[in-house]
Motif scaffolding. Structure first.
Motif, PDB file in Angstrom:
ATOM      1  N   GLU A 179       0.837  -1.191   0.000  1.00 29.09           N
ATOM      2  CA  GLU A 179       0.000   0.000   0.000  1.00 29.09           C
ATOM      3  C   GLU A 179       0.875   1.246   0.000  1.00 29.09           C
ATOM      4  OE1 GLU A 179      -2.423   0.397   3.504  1.00 29.09           O
ATOM      5  OE2 GLU A 179      -3.698   1.904   2.524  1.00 29.09           O
ATOM      6  N   GLN A 180       1.871   1.203   0.856  1.00 32.01           N
ATOM      7  CA  GLN A 180       2.767   2.337   1.013  1.00 32.01           C
ATOM      8  C   GLN A 180       3.421   2.722  -0.315  1.00 32.01           C
ATOM      9  OE1 GLN A 180       2.957   4.163   3.469  1.00 32.01           O
ATOM     10  NE2 GLN A 180       4.770   5.412   3.041  1.00 32.01           N
ATOM     11  N   GLU A 181       3.891   1.678  -1.002  1.00 31.01           N
ATOM     12  CA  GLU A 181       4.586   1.925  -2.263  1.00 31.01           C
ATOM     13  C   GLU A 181       3.640   2.530  -3.309  1.00 31.01           C
ATOM     14  OE1 GLU A 181       7.081  -1.489  -3.500  1.00 31.01           O
ATOM     15  OE2 GLU A 181       6.608  -0.817  -5.538  1.00 31.01           O
ATOM     16  N   ALA A 182       2.412   2.052  -3.347  1.00 32.89           N
ATOM     17  CA  ALA A 182       1.438   2.578  -4.299  1.00 32.89           C
ATOM     18  C   ALA A 182       1.088   4.029  -3.965  1.00 32.89           C
ATOM     19  CB  ALA A 182       0.180   1.718  -4.307  1.00 32.89           C
ATOM     20  N   LEU A 183       0.958   4.300  -2.690  1.00 28.89           N
ATOM     21  CA  LEU A 183       0.682   5.677  -2.277  1.00 28.89           C
ATOM     22  C   LEU A 183       1.813   6.603  -2.689  1.00 28.89           C
ATOM     23  CD1 LEU A 183      -0.868   5.135   1.257  1.00 28.89           C
ATOM     24  CD2 LEU A 183      -1.885   6.513  -0.581  1.00 28.89           C
ATOM     25  N   ILE A 184       3.025   6.145  -2.497  1.00 29.68           N
ATOM     26  CA  ILE A 184       4.181   6.952  -2.881  1.00 29.68           C
ATOM     27  C   ILE A 184       4.191   7.194  -4.385  1.00 29.68           C
ATOM     28  CG2 ILE A 184       6.709   6.897  -3.094  1.00 29.68           C
ATOM     29  CD1 ILE A 184       6.736   5.543  -0.304  1.00 29.68           C
ATOM     30  N   GLU A 185       3.863   6.154  -5.135  1.00 29.80           N
ATOM     31  CA  GLU A 185       3.811   6.285  -6.594  1.00 29.80           C
ATOM     32  C   GLU A 185       2.776   7.336  -7.015  1.00 29.80           C
ATOM     33  OE1 GLU A 185       5.397   5.084  -9.192  1.00 29.80           O
ATOM     34  OE2 GLU A 185       4.001   5.280 -10.882  1.00 29.80           O
ATOM     35  N   ALA A 186       1.587   7.249  -6.459  1.00 26.99           N
ATOM     36  CA  ALA A 186       0.525   8.191  -6.826  1.00 26.99           C
ATOM     37  C   ALA A 186       0.941   9.627  -6.519  1.00 26.99           C
ATOM     38  CB  ALA A 186      -0.771   7.839  -6.107  1.00 26.99           C
ATOM     39  N   GLU A 187       1.569   9.794  -5.373  1.00 21.88           N
ATOM     40  CA  GLU A 187       2.012  11.137  -5.009  1.00 21.88           C
ATOM     41  C   GLU A 187       3.180  11.591  -5.876  1.00 21.88           C
ATOM     42  OE1 GLU A 187       2.621  11.729  -0.747  1.00 21.88           O
ATOM     43  OE2 GLU A 187       0.908  10.414  -0.385  1.00 21.88           O
ATOM     44  N   LYS A 188       4.043  10.648  -6.198  1.00 22.08           N
ATOM     45  CA  LYS A 188       5.188  10.972  -7.046  1.00 22.08           C
ATOM     46  C   LYS A 188       4.729  11.498  -8.401  1.00 22.08           C
ATOM     47  CE  LYS A 188       8.662   7.904  -7.725  1.00 22.08           C
ATOM     48  NZ  LYS A 188       9.149   6.641  -8.336  1.00 22.08           N
ATOM     49  N   MET A 189       3.718  10.832  -8.982  1.00 18.91           N
ATOM     50  CA  MET A 189       3.264  11.244 -10.310  1.00 18.91           C
ATOM     51  C   MET A 189       2.527  12.580 -10.254  1.00 18.91           C
ATOM     52  SD  MET A 189       4.895   9.046 -11.748  1.00 18.91           S
ATOM     53  CE  MET A 189       4.663   9.620 -13.429  1.00 18.91           C
ATOM     54  N   GLN A 190       1.859  12.830  -9.160  1.00 18.09           N
ATOM     55  CA  GLN A 190       1.284  14.167  -8.986  1.00 18.09           C
ATOM     56  C   GLN A 190       2.420  15.194  -9.031  1.00 18.09           C
ATOM     57  OE1 GLN A 190       0.123  15.309  -5.007  1.00 18.09           O
ATOM     58  NE2 GLN A 190      -1.657  16.453  -5.783  1.00 18.09           N
ATOM     59  N   GLY A 191       3.521  14.840  -8.410  1.00 15.88           N
ATOM     60  CA  GLY A 191       4.676  15.730  -8.408  1.00 15.88           C
ATOM     61  C   GLY A 191       5.263  15.913  -9.795  1.00 15.88           C
ATOM     62  N   VAL A 192       5.311  14.837 -10.570  1.00 11.61           N
ATOM     63  CA  VAL A 192       5.814  14.928 -11.938  1.00 11.61           C
ATOM     64  C   VAL A 192       4.932  15.876 -12.748  1.00 11.61           C
ATOM     65  CG1 VAL A 192       6.032  13.634 -14.111  1.00 11.61           C
ATOM     66  CG2 VAL A 192       6.980  12.688 -11.992  1.00 11.61           C
ATOM     67  N   TYR A 193       3.624  15.720 -12.593  1.00 11.67           N
ATOM     68  CA  TYR A 193       2.705  16.598 -13.315  1.00 11.67           C
ATOM     69  C   TYR A 193       2.883  18.064 -12.911  1.00 11.67           C
ATOM     70  CZ  TYR A 193       0.049  12.504 -14.956  1.00 11.67           C
ATOM     71  OH  TYR A 193      -0.353  11.352 -15.560  1.00 11.67           O
ATOM     72  N   ALA A 194       3.020  18.282 -11.624  1.00 10.96           N
ATOM     73  CA  ALA A 194       3.178  19.656 -11.146  1.00 10.96           C
ATOM     74  C   ALA A 194       4.475  20.252 -11.678  1.00 10.96           C
ATOM     75  CB  ALA A 194       3.167  19.685  -9.618  1.00 10.96           C
ATOM     76  N   ASP A 195       5.508  19.459 -11.638  1.00 12.49           N
ATOM     77  CA  ASP A 195       6.806  19.877 -12.155  1.00 12.49           C
ATOM     78  C   ASP A 195       6.698  20.249 -13.634  1.00 12.49           C
ATOM     79  OD1 ASP A 195       9.463  20.205 -12.668  1.00 12.49           O
ATOM     80  OD2 ASP A 195       9.966  18.063 -12.636  1.00 12.49           O
ATOM     81  N   PHE A 196       6.033  19.382 -14.395  1.00 17.81           N
ATOM     82  CA  PHE A 196       5.864  19.651 -15.822  1.00 17.81           C
ATOM     83  C   PHE A 196       5.051  20.925 -16.048  1.00 17.81           C
ATOM     84  CE2 PHE A 196       3.250  19.434 -19.621  1.00 17.81           C
ATOM     85  CZ  PHE A 196       4.245  19.389 -20.587  1.00 17.81           C
ATOM     86  N   ALA A 197       3.946  21.029 -15.354  1.00 13.99           N
ATOM     87  CA  ALA A 197       3.063  22.184 -15.535  1.00 13.99           C
ATOM     88  C   ALA A 197       3.815  23.480 -15.248  1.00 13.99           C
ATOM     89  CB  ALA A 197       1.845  22.071 -14.628  1.00 13.99           C
ATOM     90  N   GLU A 198       4.560  23.488 -14.173  1.00 14.74           N
ATOM     91  CA  GLU A 198       5.207  24.733 -13.774  1.00 14.74           C
ATOM     92  C   GLU A 198       6.455  25.029 -14.588  1.00 14.74           C
ATOM     93  OE1 GLU A 198       5.425  24.805  -9.446  1.00 14.74           O
ATOM     94  OE2 GLU A 198       3.261  25.305  -9.464  1.00 14.74           O
ATOM     95  N   ASN A 199       7.253  24.016 -14.858  1.00 17.38           N
ATOM     96  CA  ASN A 199       8.525  24.277 -15.521  1.00 17.38           C
ATOM     97  C   ASN A 199       8.466  24.271 -17.040  1.00 17.38           C
ATOM     98  OD1 ASN A 199      10.123  24.693 -13.185  1.00 17.38           O
ATOM     99  ND2 ASN A 199       9.933  22.505 -12.786  1.00 17.38           N
ATOM    100  N   PHE A 200       7.472  23.635 -17.606  1.00 14.02           N
ATOM    101  CA  PHE A 200       7.377  23.619 -19.067  1.00 14.02           C
ATOM    102  C   PHE A 200       6.213  24.449 -19.569  1.00 14.02           C
ATOM    103  CE2 PHE A 200      10.372  20.432 -18.201  1.00 14.02           C
ATOM    104  CZ  PHE A 200      11.210  20.418 -19.309  1.00 14.02           C
ATOM    105  N   MET A 201       5.062  24.290 -18.938  1.00  3.90           N
ATOM    106  CA  MET A 201       3.915  25.081 -19.363  1.00  3.90           C
ATOM    107  C   MET A 201       3.925  26.471 -18.732  1.00  3.90           C
ATOM    108  SD  MET A 201       0.951  22.190 -19.074  1.00  3.90           S
ATOM    109  CE  MET A 201      -0.296  23.229 -19.850  1.00  3.90           C
ATOM    110  N   ALA A 202       4.797  26.681 -17.765  1.00  7.15           N
ATOM    111  CA  ALA A 202       4.844  27.937 -17.012  1.00  7.15           C
ATOM    112  C   ALA A 202       3.495  28.221 -16.355  1.00  7.15           C
ATOM    113  CB  ALA A 202       5.276  29.108 -17.903  1.00  7.15           C
TER     114      ALA A 202
END
Length: 490
Positions: A179-202
């Motif tokens: 469960e822990q690992e899946a939770l970390i994954e879900a949060e990690k991908m939210q982070g990837v999206y946020a990173d992309f949105a802010e750093n590439f889409m501005a």
RNA sequence: CGGGGUGUGGCUUAGUCCGGUUAAAGCGCUGGUCUGGGGGACCAGAGAUCGGAGGUUCGAAUCCUCUCACCCCGACCA
């Protein structure tokens, strides 16, 4: 092409629709609710894809491809999932056409499918049915798969990019031992999206979790990134779901643990779609047209020659070629628009409409002085610069534009998060100012629903960085322990 | 799926209420001349069975019936 775009403050929605079409991003097609993404729009999408794909792979994911069609029986295995999507599914019932007696093409009633096929609105079911065969041991985990695909959700009301019946997206589907690992994954991908949105889409985004009623059908937790558009409406730009063991149980995906026990796997899924294109448009663009962040602009620099006669054009072309070479060597995409079929003024307006970040104009005067005119799309400012300094100036400017677009969007976003203490204020802010409203919520679906009924505002998310405080609910006055973000949303 | 609206050259529309020459305009398109540092000017052209089917009529873009498509507002949604 008609000359003037509707102004944003006159009719924001009309401005958006016109801009998407006039900037050649997309158009409506012969199929209701489905769009044609035109080459310029698709070029932006390809840039989005390329970068996200790189980020997914960097975080350990692999691409694969699953079928467009899902047998109805698969679909019905996870109850809440069916509830969520049933009302918007396209269904394939037959596999053959024939000519009727008048020579018209009709569906051949004899060619009825034994089991009807659903055109995927998302692929959890077919993927989990497949994962059952792939997963036996803890050694097979984690399974980190992404697919780029089209999906169909039969929407009643559609808008180019923001909501179409068919859209392009990526969907990640992962399986984990804990469960822990899946939770970390879900949060990690939210982070990837946020990173992309802010750093590439501005595009600044708020990371948060969805309330139960806004959650993905079949998820235990939905993590989202929420952006704010220029008209004060929020837009969900990406979601990442912790699916618990729901799909594993529905599709019987079990593995043998180190301890030799049979356990169900833990799942996540996450996606962003061509909706990001709409977000991009509505975050930066202005009354003159698109404004694209350099990192996603198909053309970063356009060069417009100003000349009289072929001789002058040749002279300019000669001067321009080394500039193009040097810029390309730096990885900057350049277009030299030497078409004789359009005037400079026409081209200026055209590239502004299309959001090209930098424009170089070069004419006889510049040839004489070894200069060019350099214009910024975001600020609409122009300066004369020496040709020898040009490449380094452009490199710097592209970075500066990227940064400045983000800063500007962030300032707008931050100034449109308003904290309110009571419901009168809530309504007042929503009507006059718009944007996000930060307020205490008692945690009940009833309150959420009532507020939605009365104001059309929904809880966009419970921000990740929310503190555990106590106060009283903005609507019910009952004790509340979280502040959440409300907004009207796309 | 409920309420409202619109279909006329490639696009945006006028004409429809109150039927009557060859269906009009702007933009776009083609050719030409002049032009060229912010959507330039002039001249000459091409392009429409008026969404579709049926009906009324001597005559239909216009009236009637049916049908299709799209847009807007609601419910649903990334």
């Amino acid at each position: 092409m008609s000359k003037n775009l509707t102004k944003r403050n006159e009719d924001y929605s009309k401005w958006y629709n016109e801009l998407v079409i006039k900037a050649d991003l997309a158009e409506n097609s012969g199929v209701r609710g489905c769009m044609v993404i035109k080459p310029y729009g698709f070029a932006i999408w390809e840039k989005i894809q390329a970068e996200l794909d790189r980020m997914f792979k960097e975080t350990g994911h692999q691409n694969a491809y699953f079928p467009l069609f899902i047998p109805k029986s698969y679909f019905s295995k996870e109850a809440s999932h069916v509830d969520g999507f049933a009302k918007e599914c396209a269904v394939v019932t037959h596999y053959r056409l024939k000519n009727d007696k008048d020579g018209k093409i009709i569906v051949d009633e004899d060619a009825k499918l034994e089991e009807e096929l659903i055109v995927r609105p998302t692929s959890e079911t077919i993927i989990w049915d497949t994962y059952r065969k792939w997963v036996q041991s803890y050694r097979d985990l984690p399974l980190l798969i992404n697919q780029w695909a089209n999906v169909v959700r039969w929407e009643m009301r559609t808008r180019l990019f923001l909501r179409t019946a068919e859209f392009l997206w990526q969907e990640g589907h992962t399986a984990h031992a804990t469960e822990q690992e899946a939770l970390i994954e879900a949060e990690k991908m939210q982070g990837v999206y946020a990173d992309f949105a802010e750093n590439f889409m501005a595009m600044p985004v708020i990371k948060g979790v969805k309330t139960e009623s806004e959650r993905f059908a079949g998820a235990l937790e939905t993590y989202a990134i929420e952006a704010l558009m220029q008209d004060g409406k929020a837009l969900q730009a990406g979601t990442s779901h912790f699916l618990g063991q729901n799909f594993a149980k529905a599709f019987d995906v079990k593995f043998t643990s180190k301890e030799g026990k049979q356990e169900y796997v833990w799942a996540t899924s996450w996606g962003v779609s061509t909706r990001l294109m709409g977000a991009l448009v509505m975050t930066h663009s202005d009354d003159k047209g698109l404004v694209l962040p350099p990192k996603l602009a198909p053309i970063q620099v356009v060069i417009v020659p100003i000349y009289k006669g072929e001789e002058q054009l040749n002279l300019i072309s000669e001067k321009v070629q080394p500039i193009i070479d040097k810029l390309r060597a730096k990885g900057i995409s350049v277009k030299f628009d030497n078409r004789d079929t359009h005037k400079p003024g026409w081209k200026f307006a055209e590239y502004e409409l299309k959001g090209v970040p930098l424009r170089i104009a070069i004419g006889p005067r510049d040839i004489e002085n070894d200069t060019v005119e350099l214009a910024r799309r975001d600020t609409l400012t122009k300066e004369i610069v020496q040709q020898e300094d040009l490449v380094s100036i452009i490199e710097k400017l592209l970075a500066e534009i990227q940064e400045s677009l983000f800063t500007k969007a962030l300032a707008y976003r931050d100034s449109h998060i308003t904290e309110v203490a009571n419901f009168d204020e809530f309504k007042e802010v929503l009507e006059t100012k718009g944007g996000f409203i930060l307020a205490y919520w008692d945690g009940t679906a009833e309150t959420e629903e009532k507020i939605k009924e009365l104001t059309k505002a929904t809880i966009r998310c419970i921000p990740n960085d929310t503190k555990n405080e106590s106060g009283s609910c903005v609507f019910s006055g009952k004790p509340a322990s979280v502040k959440v973000l409300f907004a009207k949303a796309y």
